[in-house]
Design a protein around this motif. Structure first.
Motif, short mmCIF file in Angstrom:
data_model
loop_
_atom_site.label_atom_id
_atom_site.label_comp_id
_atom_site.label_asym_id
_atom_site.label_seq_id
_atom_site.Cartn_x
_atom_site.Cartn_y
_atom_site.Cartn_z
N TRP A 75 0.84 -1.20 0.00
CA TRP A 75 0.00 0.00 0.00
C TRP A 75 0.88 1.26 0.00
N LEU A 76 1.91 1.25 0.83
CA LEU A 76 2.81 2.39 0.90
C LEU A 76 3.55 2.60 -0.43
N CYS A 77 4.02 1.50 -1.01
CA CYS A 77 4.71 1.60 -2.29
C CYS A 77 3.79 2.19 -3.36
N GLY A 78 2.52 1.76 -3.33
CA GLY A 78 1.55 2.28 -4.29
C GLY A 78 1.28 3.75 -4.09
N LEU A 79 1.18 4.17 -2.82
CA LEU A 79 0.98 5.59 -2.52
C LEU A 79 2.15 6.41 -3.04
N VAL A 80 3.37 5.97 -2.74
CA VAL A 80 4.56 6.71 -3.17
C VAL A 80 4.63 6.79 -4.69
N LYS A 81 4.34 5.69 -5.35
CA LYS A 81 4.37 5.67 -6.81
C LYS A 81 3.35 6.65 -7.40
N ASN A 82 2.15 6.67 -6.81
CA ASN A 82 1.10 7.56 -7.29
C ASN A 82 1.49 9.03 -7.10
N VAL A 83 2.09 9.32 -5.95
CA VAL A 83 2.54 10.70 -5.69
C VAL A 83 3.66 11.09 -6.64
N GLU A 84 4.59 10.16 -6.88
CA GLU A 84 5.71 10.44 -7.78
C GLU A 84 5.22 10.77 -9.19
N ILE A 85 4.21 10.04 -9.65
CA ILE A 85 3.64 10.31 -10.97
C ILE A 85 3.07 11.72 -11.01
N LYS A 86 2.36 12.12 -9.97
CA LYS A 86 1.77 13.46 -9.92
C LYS A 86 2.85 14.55 -9.86
N ILE A 87 3.92 14.26 -9.12
CA ILE A 87 5.02 15.23 -9.04
C ILE A 87 5.63 15.44 -10.42
N ASN A 88 5.86 14.33 -11.15
CA ASN A 88 6.45 14.43 -12.49
C ASN A 88 5.53 15.13 -13.48
N GLY A 90 3.56 17.49 -12.50
CA GLY A 90 3.38 18.86 -12.00
C GLY A 90 2.02 19.10 -11.39
N THR A 91 1.30 18.03 -11.02
CA THR A 91 -0.06 18.20 -10.48
C THR A 91 -0.13 17.99 -8.98
N PHE A 92 0.99 17.67 -8.36
CA PHE A 92 0.98 17.44 -6.91
C PHE A 92 1.48 18.70 -6.20
N GLY A 93 0.65 19.23 -5.31
CA GLY A 93 1.05 20.44 -4.61
C GLY A 93 0.23 20.63 -3.36
N LYS A 94 0.32 21.79 -2.77
CA LYS A 94 -0.39 22.07 -1.54
C LYS A 94 -1.82 22.52 -1.83
N GLY A 95 -2.69 22.26 -0.88
CA GLY A 95 -4.06 22.72 -1.05
C GLY A 95 -5.06 21.61 -0.82
N ARG A 96 -6.27 21.99 -0.57
CA ARG A 96 -7.29 21.03 -0.17
C ARG A 96 -7.82 20.22 -1.34
N TYR A 97 -7.54 20.64 -2.56
CA TYR A 97 -8.11 19.93 -3.71
C TYR A 97 -7.09 19.02 -4.41
N ASN A 98 -6.03 18.68 -3.70
CA ASN A 98 -4.99 17.87 -4.31
C ASN A 98 -5.20 16.36 -4.11
N GLY A 99 -6.25 15.98 -3.44
CA GLY A 99 -6.56 14.56 -3.29
C GLY A 99 -6.03 13.97 -2.00
#
Length: 376
Positions: A75-88, A90-99
């Motif tokens: 589960w942790l690996c999947g979370l990290v992978k999903n976040v990494e994709i969003k970072i690459n 450019g859609t991962f950032g601060k704010g309440r609408y980031n998921g």
């Protein structure tokens, strides 16, 4: 005694203990979460953030988890992978609408919240214990088709008709209460007639055995295949747990339900208890490696034709192994002189259960069967 009653009690106890622990640490966690979100705390929303992305972070349909730690780790690996994709992207950032994944990363940096999240996931693991720990089949075996000529039958793990085609309901596959490819599987789902929009259902195993003999096997042109089927039916009649017996599949079709197909295996055992896939070929030389009109041919030509027949047979076996992981046992002319022994060979693959990887679920199930068998 109801089979699985003991493991239900154990799992219920685990859930109760974990729920109690979550309640005890919640007051501290509530304040820590509020300091991150800067909003009023909602337990329902907090739990949704943790659990709503399970199917995104892990593949519960295909993955067998060893234990709760394995589940959390993946589960942790999947979370990290999903976040990494969003970072690459450019859609991962601060704010309440980031998921949810944005907040989960913030939560997991806090040891108190991390403890809560991991305990919550452990409880989820135990609530879905059988689904999380059962053996998972290769995707090529989620649907299989068998039978001669135009008379084709399908066995699907969780059949659903979509757009006129039979397929699997992936959301329900891991929750199936039966063991895959067993008599109990057939009783639960029925067999698929590709020309019908309803499965063929059987009210009990005995009804299916009558159908197996009078409809499925009756189409065979091989006396050897019929003799194997007769012995299989006798074998099932002496079983104490008929629904748990693997289905001896006749004429498993390599290319599915299409009329024009490459190959068929005479018989196949897909043993879900040990995830061992075995085909059986009844191969007298008269039908499998035979050269006609040898008097009109040179030895060189005869050898060439024999080589071609051998190549065809080996290509068939290699294809089944490559696509389905099915290894093939071949009964030759000498073997077929003793049909009882041939079936005993097949029965060894049908019975194989005790060498399955030991899990808590398997161990408790075996204990319950032992208690039931000896009326302890």
């Amino acid at each position: 005694m109801d089979v699985s009653s003991i493991d239900k009690k154990f799992l219920a106890k685990q859930e109760k203990l974990l729920t109690s622990y979550l309640s005890n640490i919640l007051p501290v966690v509530r304040e820590r979460v509020k300091s991150i979100t800067r909003e009023d705390f909602s337990l329902l929303s907090f739990h949704a953030q943790i659990g709503s992305s399970n199917n995104l972070y892990i593949d519960g349909v295909r993955t067998k988890f060893i234990d709760s730690e394995d589940f959390i780790a993946q589960w942790l690996c999947g979370l990290v992978k999903n976040v990494e994709i969003k970072i690459n992207l450019g859609t991962f950032g601060k704010g309440r609408y980031n998921g949810a994944d944005y907040y989960l990363i913030q939560y997991l940096k806090d040891l108190s919240i991390r403890d809560y999240v991991f305990t919550f996931l452990t409880r989820n693991f135990y609530r879905n214990f059988k689904e999380r720990t059962r053996n998972k089949p290769d995707e090529n075996l989620w649907s299989l088709w068998f039978g001669n000529g135009n008379l084709v039958w399908g066995l699907v793990i969780e059949p659903v008709l979509r757009n006129g085609c039979w397929t699997n309901d992936k959301s329900e596959m891991r929750r199936a209460s039966y063991n895959y490819w067993t008599i109990g599987h057939i009783i639960s789902t029925g067999l698929i007639d590709p020309t019908s929009d309803s499965p063929i259902k059987f009210s009990n195993p005995e009804d299916f055995l009558r159908f197996y003999k009078s409809v499925i096997i009756r189409t065979s042109n091989s006396q050897y295949e019929k003799e194997i089927a007769d012995r299989y039916i006798e074998y099932l009649k002496h079983s104490n747990h008929l629904n748990q017996e693997p289905f001896l599949i006749p004429e498993f079709r390599y290319a599915g339900k299409e009329v024009k197909h490459l190959y068929r295996l005479d018989y196949t055992v897909l043993n879900s208890y040990v995830m061992k896939m075995t085909g059986f070929e009844i191969s007298p030389a008269s039908t499998h490696i035979h050269v006609e009109r040898t008097k009109e041919k040179t030895q060189k030509l005869i050898n060439f034709e024999l080589s071609q027949e051998w190549c065809k047979e080996m290509t068939k076996r290699n294809s089944y192994f490559s696509k389905y992981g099915i290894s093939t046992v071949t009964f030759t002319d000498t073997d077929l002189d003793n049909m009882d022994q041939c079936f005993q060979t097949i029965a060894g693959f049908l019975r194989e259960k005790k060498n399955a990887p030991t899990t808590l679920y398997n161990a408790i199930s075996e204990m319950e069967l032992f208690i039931e068998r000896y009326k302890l």
